[in-house]
Design an enzyme around this catalytic site. Structure first.
Site, mmCIF file in Angstrom:
data_model
loop_
_atom_site.group_PDB
_atom_site.id
_atom_site.type_symbol
_atom_site.label_atom_id
_atom_site.label_comp_id
_atom_site.label_asym_id
_atom_site.label_seq_id
_atom_site.Cartn_x
_atom_site.Cartn_y
_atom_site.Cartn_z
ATOM 1 N N PRO A 191 -48.190 10.758 45.078
ATOM 2 C CA PRO A 191 -47.878 9.301 44.792
ATOM 3 C C PRO A 191 -49.083 8.558 45.047
ATOM 4 O O PRO A 191 -49.172 8.406 46.075
ATOM 5 C CB PRO A 191 -46.393 9.048 45.226
ATOM 6 C CG PRO A 191 -45.876 10.431 45.792
ATOM 7 C CD PRO A 191 -46.850 11.213 46.094
ATOM 8 N N LYS A 194 -50.204 2.642 49.339
ATOM 9 C CA LYS A 194 -49.164 3.639 49.262
ATOM 10 C C LYS A 194 -48.291 3.761 50.286
ATOM 11 O O LYS A 194 -47.192 4.410 50.392
ATOM 12 C CB LYS A 194 -50.020 4.964 49.075
ATOM 13 C CG LYS A 194 -51.050 5.097 48.229
ATOM 14 C CD LYS A 194 -51.801 6.584 48.522
ATOM 15 C CE LYS A 194 -52.913 6.504 47.528
ATOM 16 N NZ LYS A 194 -53.944 7.800 47.735
ATOM 17 N N HIS A 217 -33.920 19.825 49.015
ATOM 18 C CA HIS A 217 -34.818 19.600 50.020
ATOM 19 C C HIS A 217 -34.448 18.292 50.643
ATOM 20 O O HIS A 217 -35.376 17.516 51.257
ATOM 21 C CB HIS A 217 -36.349 19.587 49.582
ATOM 22 C CG HIS A 217 -36.813 20.936 48.827
ATOM 23 N ND1 HIS A 217 -36.844 22.083 49.732
ATOM 24 C CD2 HIS A 217 -36.885 21.275 47.545
ATOM 25 C CE1 HIS A 217 -37.296 23.212 48.911
ATOM 26 N NE2 HIS A 217 -37.222 22.755 47.701
ATOM 27 N N ARG A 254 -42.343 19.466 50.245
ATOM 28 C CA ARG A 254 -43.569 20.113 51.025
ATOM 29 C C ARG A 254 -43.760 19.401 52.688
ATOM 30 O O ARG A 254 -44.518 19.969 53.299
ATOM 31 C CB ARG A 254 -44.702 19.932 50.459
ATOM 32 C CG ARG A 254 -44.841 20.395 48.860
ATOM 33 C CD ARG A 254 -45.967 20.204 48.020
ATOM 34 N NE ARG A 254 -45.949 20.710 46.942
ATOM 35 C CZ ARG A 254 -46.878 20.648 45.989
ATOM 36 N NH1 ARG A 254 -47.974 19.574 46.159
ATOM 37 N NH2 ARG A 254 -46.840 21.028 44.745
ATOM 38 N N ARG A 305 -72.121 -0.624 52.123
ATOM 39 C CA ARG A 305 -71.996 1.097 52.163
ATOM 40 C C ARG A 305 -72.864 1.637 51.445
ATOM 41 O O ARG A 305 -73.450 1.135 50.512
ATOM 42 C CB ARG A 305 -70.354 1.288 51.632
ATOM 43 C CG ARG A 305 -69.141 0.642 52.418
ATOM 44 C CD ARG A 305 -68.986 1.323 53.515
ATOM 45 N NE ARG A 305 -67.786 0.681 54.351
ATOM 46 C CZ ARG A 305 -66.592 1.453 54.372
ATOM 47 N NH1 ARG A 305 -66.353 2.739 53.553
ATOM 48 N NH2 ARG A 305 -65.628 0.819 54.795
ATOM 49 N N ARG A 317 -61.625 18.305 45.200
ATOM 50 C CA ARG A 317 -60.728 17.909 44.054
ATOM 51 C C ARG A 317 -61.605 17.812 42.757
ATOM 52 O O ARG A 317 -62.671 18.178 42.760
ATOM 53 C CB ARG A 317 -59.850 16.941 44.280
ATOM 54 C CG ARG A 317 -60.785 15.456 44.540
ATOM 55 C CD ARG A 317 -60.024 14.375 44.956
ATOM 56 N NE ARG A 317 -59.655 14.173 46.407
ATOM 57 C CZ ARG A 317 -59.168 13.295 46.975
ATOM 58 N NH1 ARG A 317 -58.487 12.354 46.348
ATOM 59 N NH2 ARG A 317 -58.885 13.438 48.320
#
EC number: 3.2.2.23
Length: 313
Positions: free
Chosen positions: A2, A61, A101, A124, A181, A296
């Site tokens: 998420p 998040k 779960h 998980r 950066r 990824r």
């Protein structure tokens, strides 16, 4: 996993159904889901019972519920919830069967017409719950998106930067940090200590909308480009919120167990080999490509998101 829109959808559900209610009883069905609470699951349950949920707050998040005492004392600690890969917060009637779960069950004080339980479900077990002390925010602004605007944040989340939907977020400060950066733009956008809430899906969507390549060196960004990508992030996330988030499987749902539908509106992410919608509208022929990025995938249009010569991966 998420991302910000999905967690915000959950936060709004918790705000509607849980805030203002007292936690009557706590059942920890799997100690692994409260493993970050050092005193252990028994202490976790004992400390929570009798507390009143004073707010539902999100930064990036991270989601937390500031807790007031039974006498209405100001919040000194919060129930910090991280959904991890598959965590779900569900509001359910007490008589409904337990989910396969189900890890933690909170029974709430009675409120007519509202479910009696808040359940934490996690297949998980990368997510979890922990009680954490609240510390003042560095800038005196509210800790995150909330109702009360309490200028505090859990100590474990204090290192998390503000997100682009936070009213206290400063785009010019982010631009200055990006310029210092020497990294690629997408890598920087995924750095939660730099700007929070942006994950792989929404980074790809925002970069597609802003016509910027994911490997664009951050130290070459001009201020208007930074503002353009942030505007794209906000627009993409607002559309995702309106659709209830992005669900690719049953692991992400809102507090009522419903899936989000933003996956139907994605322009780049997961569309490898399909036409770029913008190029098609503008009379060009280009297919979205999938590229390896940080173990990824990253998706882009090779025509309207051209690779820079000085790309940083």
């Amino acid at each position: 996993m998420p991302e910000l829109p999905e967690v915000e959808v959950v936060r709004r559900g918790v705000e509607r159904w849980v805030v203002g209610r007292r936690i009557e009883t706590v059942q920890v069905l799997d100690p692994r889901s409260v493993r970050r609470h050092a005193p252990g699951p028994v202490a976790f349950a004992h400390e929570l019972e009798g507390a009143v949920v004073g707010d539902a707050v999100r930064r990036g998040k991270f989601l937390w519920l500031p807790l007031t005492g039974p006498d209405g004392d100001p919040p000194q600690e919060a129930l910090l919830v991280h959904l991890g890969m598959s965590g779900q917060l569900l509001v359910k009637d007490a008589g409904l069967p337990a989910e396969k779960h189900l890890k933690v069950r909170l029974s709430l004080s009675e409120r007519p017409g509202t479910p009696a339980e808040l359940r934490f479900v996690d297949q998980r077990i990368f997510g979890g719950m922990v009680l954490d002390r609240l510390v003042p925010t560095d800038d005196g602004a509210p800790g995150g998106r909330s109702v009360t605007g309490l200028p505090a944040v859990p100590a474990r989340a204090a290192h998390i930067a503000r997100d682009p939907l936070d009213p206290a977020f400063d785009a010019d400060v982010l631009h200055d940090r990006l310029r210092r950066r020497r990294t690629g733009l997408k890598r920087a956008l995924l750095d939660q200590a730099l700007v929070s809430g942006i994950g792989n899906i929404y980074a790809d969507e925002a970069l597609w909308q802003a016509r910027l390549h994911w490997a664009r060196p951050t130290d070459t960004l001009r201020r208007p480009e930074t503002h353009r990508v942030l505007a794209a992030v906000r627009e993409v996330m607002d559309r995702a919120l309106a659709a209830g988030g992005t669900s690719f499987d049953s692991l992400y749902v809102n507090v009522n167990g419903e899936s989000g539908y933003f996956a139907r509106d994605l322009n780049a992410y997961g569309r490898s080999g399909r036409p770029c919608p913008r190029c098609a509208e503008e009379g060009r022929s280009a297919l979205i490509v999938r590229e390896q990025f940080m173990n990824r995938s990253s998706y882009r249009c090779p025509v309207c998101q051209r690779a820079p010569r000085n790309a940083r991966f």
